[in-house]
Design a protein around this motif. Sequence first.
Motif, PDB file in Angstrom:
ATOM      1  N   THR A  91       0.836  -1.200   0.000  1.00 19.20           N
ATOM      2  CA  THR A  91       0.000   0.000   0.000  1.00 19.20           C
ATOM      3  C   THR A  91       0.874   1.255   0.000  1.00 19.20           C
ATOM      4  N   LEU A  92       1.949   1.228   0.791  1.00 21.85           N
ATOM      5  CA  LEU A  92       2.868   2.377   0.807  1.00 21.85           C
ATOM      6  C   LEU A  92       3.449   2.614  -0.579  1.00 21.85           C
ATOM      7  N   GLU A  93       3.774   1.505  -1.239  1.00 20.62           N
ATOM      8  CA  GLU A  93       4.328   1.625  -2.589  1.00 20.62           C
ATOM      9  C   GLU A  93       3.309   2.278  -3.530  1.00 20.62           C
ATOM     10  N   TRP A  94       2.073   1.849  -3.406  1.00 19.90           N
ATOM     11  CA  TRP A  94       1.009   2.413  -4.243  1.00 19.90           C
ATOM     12  C   TRP A  94       0.857   3.915  -3.937  1.00 19.90           C
ATOM     13  N   LEU A  95       0.894   4.261  -2.666  1.00 26.21           N
ATOM     14  CA  LEU A  95       0.715   5.664  -2.272  1.00 26.21           C
ATOM     15  C   LEU A  95       1.853   6.553  -2.793  1.00 26.21           C
ATOM     16  N   ALA A  96       3.048   5.988  -2.854  1.00 21.63           N
ATOM     17  CA  ALA A  96       4.203   6.800  -3.248  1.00 21.63           C
ATOM     18  C   ALA A  96       4.013   7.418  -4.629  1.00 21.63           C
ATOM     19  N   SER A  97       3.290   6.717  -5.496  1.00 21.96           N
ATOM     20  CA  SER A  97       3.102   7.264  -6.842  1.00 21.96           C
ATOM     21  C   SER A  97       1.688   7.833  -7.034  1.00 21.96           C
ATOM     22  N   TYR A  98       0.992   8.041  -5.932  1.00 22.77           N
ATOM     23  CA  TYR A  98      -0.397   8.520  -6.053  1.00 22.77           C
ATOM     24  C   TYR A  98      -0.479   9.880  -6.723  1.00 22.77           C
ATOM     25  N   ARG A  99      -1.300   9.947  -7.763  1.00 21.31           N
ATOM     26  CA  ARG A  99      -1.753  11.205  -8.338  1.00 21.31           C
ATOM     27  C   ARG A  99      -3.195  10.960  -8.736  1.00 21.31           C
ATOM     28  N   PHE A 100      -4.087  11.823  -8.363  1.00 18.55           N
ATOM     29  CA  PHE A 100      -5.471  11.649  -8.788  1.00 18.55           C
ATOM     30  C   PHE A 100      -5.538  11.779 -10.305  1.00 18.55           C
ATOM     31  N   SER A 101      -6.143  10.781 -10.952  1.00 20.38           N
ATOM     32  CA  SER A 101      -6.188  10.805 -12.417  1.00 20.38           C
ATOM     33  C   SER A 101      -7.622  10.806 -12.931  1.00 20.38           C
ATOM     34  N   GLY A 102      -8.569  10.965 -12.030  1.00 20.21           N
ATOM     35  CA  GLY A 102      -9.968  10.871 -12.421  1.00 20.21           C
ATOM     36  C   GLY A 102     -10.595  12.198 -12.805  1.00 20.21           C
ATOM     37  N   ASP A 103     -11.924  12.210 -12.769  1.00 21.67           N
ATOM     38  CA  ASP A 103     -12.706  13.387 -13.169  1.00 21.67           C
ATOM     39  C   ASP A 103     -13.519  13.902 -11.989  1.00 21.67           C
ATOM     40  N   VAL A 104     -13.662  15.209 -11.932  1.00 19.56           N
ATOM     41  CA  VAL A 104     -14.513  15.822 -10.919  1.00 19.56           C
ATOM     42  C   VAL A 104     -15.468  16.800 -11.603  1.00 19.56           C
ATOM     43  N   TRP A 105     -16.732  16.635 -11.306  1.00 21.56           N
ATOM     44  CA  TRP A 105     -17.742  17.601 -11.717  1.00 21.56           C
ATOM     45  C   TRP A 105     -18.380  18.152 -10.444  1.00 21.56           C
ATOM     46  N   GLY A 106     -18.934  19.337 -10.549  1.00 19.84           N
ATOM     47  CA  GLY A 106     -19.595  19.864  -9.361  1.00 19.84           C
ATOM     48  C   GLY A 106     -20.369  21.127  -9.648  1.00 19.84           C
ATOM     49  N   TYR A 107     -21.157  21.532  -8.674  1.00 25.96           N
ATOM     50  CA  TYR A 107     -21.802  22.835  -8.731  1.00 25.96           C
ATOM     51  C   TYR A 107     -20.690  23.879  -8.787  1.00 25.96           C
ATOM     52  N   PRO A 108     -20.799  24.870  -9.642  1.00 27.34           N
ATOM     53  CA  PRO A 108     -19.757  25.896  -9.625  1.00 27.34           C
ATOM     54  C   PRO A 108     -19.777  26.624  -8.278  1.00 27.34           C
ATOM     55  N   GLU A 109     -18.617  27.032  -7.822  1.00 32.26           N
ATOM     56  CA  GLU A 109     -18.524  27.669  -6.501  1.00 32.26           C
ATOM     57  C   GLU A 109     -19.349  28.962  -6.462  1.00 32.26           C
ATOM     58  N   GLY A 110     -20.048  29.164  -5.374  1.00 30.26           N
ATOM     59  CA  GLY A 110     -20.927  30.336  -5.230  1.00 30.26           C
ATOM     60  C   GLY A 110     -22.376  29.999  -5.525  1.00 30.26           C
ATOM     61  N   GLU A 111     -22.610  28.916  -6.256  1.00 32.78           N
ATOM     62  CA  GLU A 111     -23.987  28.477  -6.565  1.00 32.78           C
ATOM     63  C   GLU A 111     -24.702  28.132  -5.252  1.00 32.78           C
ATOM     64  N   VAL A 112     -26.008  28.182  -5.259  1.00 33.83           N
ATOM     65  CA  VAL A 112     -26.754  27.728  -4.085  1.00 33.83           C
ATOM     66  C   VAL A 112     -27.038  26.233  -4.218  1.00 33.83           C
ATOM     67  N   TYR A 113     -27.367  25.587  -3.094  1.00 30.88           N
ATOM     68  CA  TYR A 113     -27.701  24.167  -3.151  1.00 30.88           C
ATOM     69  C   TYR A 113     -28.823  23.866  -2.180  1.00 30.88           C
ATOM     70  N   PHE A 114     -29.386  22.675  -2.331  1.00 35.04           N
ATOM     71  CA  PHE A 114     -30.541  22.243  -1.537  1.00 35.04           C
ATOM     72  C   PHE A 114     -30.322  20.799  -1.086  1.00 35.04           C
ATOM     73  N   PRO A 115     -31.205  20.279  -0.224  1.00 35.29           N
ATOM     74  CA  PRO A 115     -31.019  18.896   0.227  1.00 35.29           C
ATOM     75  C   PRO A 115     -30.902  17.939  -0.969  1.00 35.29           C
ATOM     76  N   GLY A 116     -29.886  17.146  -0.994  1.00 32.95           N
ATOM     77  CA  GLY A 116     -29.692  16.178  -2.059  1.00 32.95           C
ATOM     78  C   GLY A 116     -28.873  16.669  -3.232  1.00 32.95           C
ATOM     79  N   SER A 117     -28.681  17.967  -3.353  1.00 36.63           N
ATOM     80  CA  SER A 117     -27.896  18.489  -4.488  1.00 36.63           C
ATOM     81  C   SER A 117     -26.518  17.822  -4.526  1.00 36.63           C
ATOM     82  N   PRO A 118     -26.156  17.204  -5.659  1.00 37.99           N
ATOM     83  CA  PRO A 118     -24.821  16.587  -5.765  1.00 37.99           C
ATOM     84  C   PRO A 118     -23.777  17.677  -6.027  1.00 37.99           C
ATOM     85  N   VAL A 119     -23.316  18.319  -4.973  1.00 39.03           N
ATOM     86  CA  VAL A 119     -22.469  19.500  -5.168  1.00 39.03           C
ATOM     87  C   VAL A 119     -21.090  19.149  -5.704  1.00 39.03           C
TER      88      VAL A 119
END
Lengths: 442, 442
Positions: A91-119
């Motif tokens: 696990t340490l070996e795996w962590l040593a080369s860790y770089r997030f390589s995935g995708d992130v989507w989200g509410y743009p910052e400053g937007e409002v949100y409500f219960p359940g909103s996938p921010v």
Amino acid sequence: MNTADLGLPVDVPSTALFTDHYELTMLQAALKGGTADRRSVFEAFTRRLPEGRRYGVVAGTGRVLDAIENFRFDDDVLDFLRANDVVDGPTLEWLASYRFSGDVWGYPEGEVYFPGSPVLRVEGSFAECVLLETVILSVLNHDSAIAAAASRMASAAGERPLIEMGARRTHELAAVAASRAAYIGGFASTSDLAAGFRYGIPTVGTSAHAFTLLHDSERDAFEAQVVSLGRGTTLLVDTYDVAEAVRLAVEVAGPELGAVRIDSGDLLLVAHRVRRQLDELGATGTRIVVTSDLDEYAIASLAAAPVDAYGVGTQLVTGSGHPTCSMVYKLVARAESADPKAPLVPVAKRSTGGKTSIGGRKWAARRVDGQGTAEAEVIGTGAVPADLADRQLLVELVKGGRVVAREPLDAVRDRHAAARAGLPLSATQLSRGEAVIPTEYV
Amino acid sequence: MNTADLGLPVDVPSTALFTDHYELTMLQAALKGGTADRRSVFEAFTRRLPEGRRYGVVAGTGRVLDAIENFRFDDDVLDFLRANDVVDGPTLEWLASYRFSGDVWGYPEGEVYFPGSPVLRVEGSFAECVLLETVILSVLNHDSAIAAAASRMASAAGERPLIEMGARRTHELAAVAASRAAYIGGFASTSDLAAGFRYGIPTVGTSAHAFTLLHDSERDAFEAQVVSLGRGTTLLVDTYDVAEAVRLAVEVAGPELGAVRIDSGDLLLVAHRVRRQLDELGATGTRIVVTSDLDEYAIASLAAAPVDAYGVGTQLVTGSGHPTCSMVYKLVARAESADPKAPLVPVAKRSTGGKTSIGGRKWAARRVDGQGTAEAEVIGTGAVPADLADRQLLVELVKGGRVVAREPLDAVRDRHAAARAGLPLSATQLSRGEAVIPTEYV
């Protein structure tokens, strides 16, 4: 990463240890069990708004992006994990080369949100996504709580500027993030020099009671301040007797005196008296700043008072009764196998106890009425209905590990003002109530 | 200062910008007016305890000492102050060589405090002392708030260990300080790896619901965890059906299973059921850990339940209703002139409005009864009465700018346990009340 600049909150330091122990033990077990590479979708959302609040404010997204970019396990960290038997060698070996390589989507910052909103939606292998849980939630829970309080205060203050001055009431680095969140919510400036340094937020301040007490007389103090800071400065007038201090302030600085600050007493009453006195002394342009334990209710109660600016401390940095906002980060879908082409299966906890959630990768859109006013937060897991296609809320933030959506703080602040203005009028009522628009699942 | 290590919260970075703008403008005006060198005494204290609380806990002192030691204005900071016209050239020059050279006395960290207790006393020139206000208050207000909540939770938990797991509910660096404060207050461990790294607090954790949901079945998840983490691990049993999960957990791990964790539902009811089931399955040594939105009241309500450990998150890091503790930093005395031999004059704000305080450099002592139980917090400005001479609370922390009182966190934790044990029994009642001993001024 240039660690030489990390002495002050300029850059985000490596964020890899802002992580709960169990994220790493889950990683170890998943690596060993062969499930670590299953493609996974995590979503950050909240099941409810803080009691009585009508909308939430997404804040911290920019800091989350910094945190993801700087999530690295360097030798010091790996040595610590090894020495404390947190995880095993592979696990340490795996962590040593860790770089997030995935995708992130989200509410743009400053937007409002409500219960359940996938921010925020984070997608990649289970291993790379699960590690980010703690720091993502730390940032969103803190910053969004402060921004929500700030937004309510900004509504209550109307056109009058708000000064953030809560640094002394919260952790010294939380204070810097709080200034940032307050600015997003509508504050105009901050007392916190670190927030000016890090985020370019305008900083302000002149003097405290200690400065008056340092001198042999209030006159000496006022003269020293005016000589050094100019007639446009703000004099603090409530160390001894307010009426006498106002008289003295105008005598010393002349009618060009910038402002007087009142930090105690019945502000409504005192502000009226001070305004009358200033006007009588010909200081009609001298402004009145009030700064004593204000919250959104106190600000609203001063709407008809002759007050020109509000300084807010404790109640801002503690989220005005709600210092955190119960955002969670949940696995909502994952592949059936480690094959990158394996289809995603929606998943959700389903035990009793009120902590259930809805599985599946979600879209979200805000439906509006004929006048463009928000009507419902619509959340779904299938195809987006045609009439909502151009009302979708999630935007791309990270693509294949690369941050693609940095923006200036002023753009975020403007977005929040626009988003709040697009809500039904009852959104900015200060009285306790339900979310101002319902969340609908389709 | 070795900035290369600042990537993680190992060292305290330069703390000079964790400062309100007005501290610097006061400095400028005092330098210009010739009052900057007046010998001054500032005290940090609180006018009242948070509503209903019976004692406060001094926490953060060790971090304050780090902050004072690292309070330096380097070129980046000076450039920022210059570019933003925060202060004038002579002030920048003065700041460039700033090192605190004064004395600090205070309640030792972990000690309890009451309204008016002078928990920290800073003495030196006005200029060098006034600058430290913001960062000192940030640290004390945050850390003491968390430690007070932790102490109440530790009382409620009795001999059962408490795990701090609130990192995700507060700012990522506030979380590290919160773990430290929780440990002082009596917590046994933390989920926060950064707190383990920085302060050596034991870190713990095994798995979340996401780990179960990642797998095709709960059995797969339990097997993967036990293979990787061993039979002594803690299995989370409330993802689907608790009774079925407990049965499965013992089937997979055997009666040597370390613990099960319950994170939702009616914990009192569920804990009893799970204990009975574990015992029936022969897993009599398997412990039960509960972790669902606990506070001191919920912990107390589980006193008779078969629970072996509590994990506490949100309510710990938000101070269980009191996220800050209204500590202020006031000039209480200053010299009549810049002459280092000039006598000190007590000073205090005396305007109306409830924010008055008592001038003069103070001593404090805790008077005890015949059994050694605290009876009163005695505070004075003159000579210490003979019968209180050996009950004095303030100790020397910084002498001529040099920190002289560093100590290991375990010593602080032990001191807090002893201080709490020395209070009247009603101190640890959870019901709302007044300070458990009165403050007397002599």
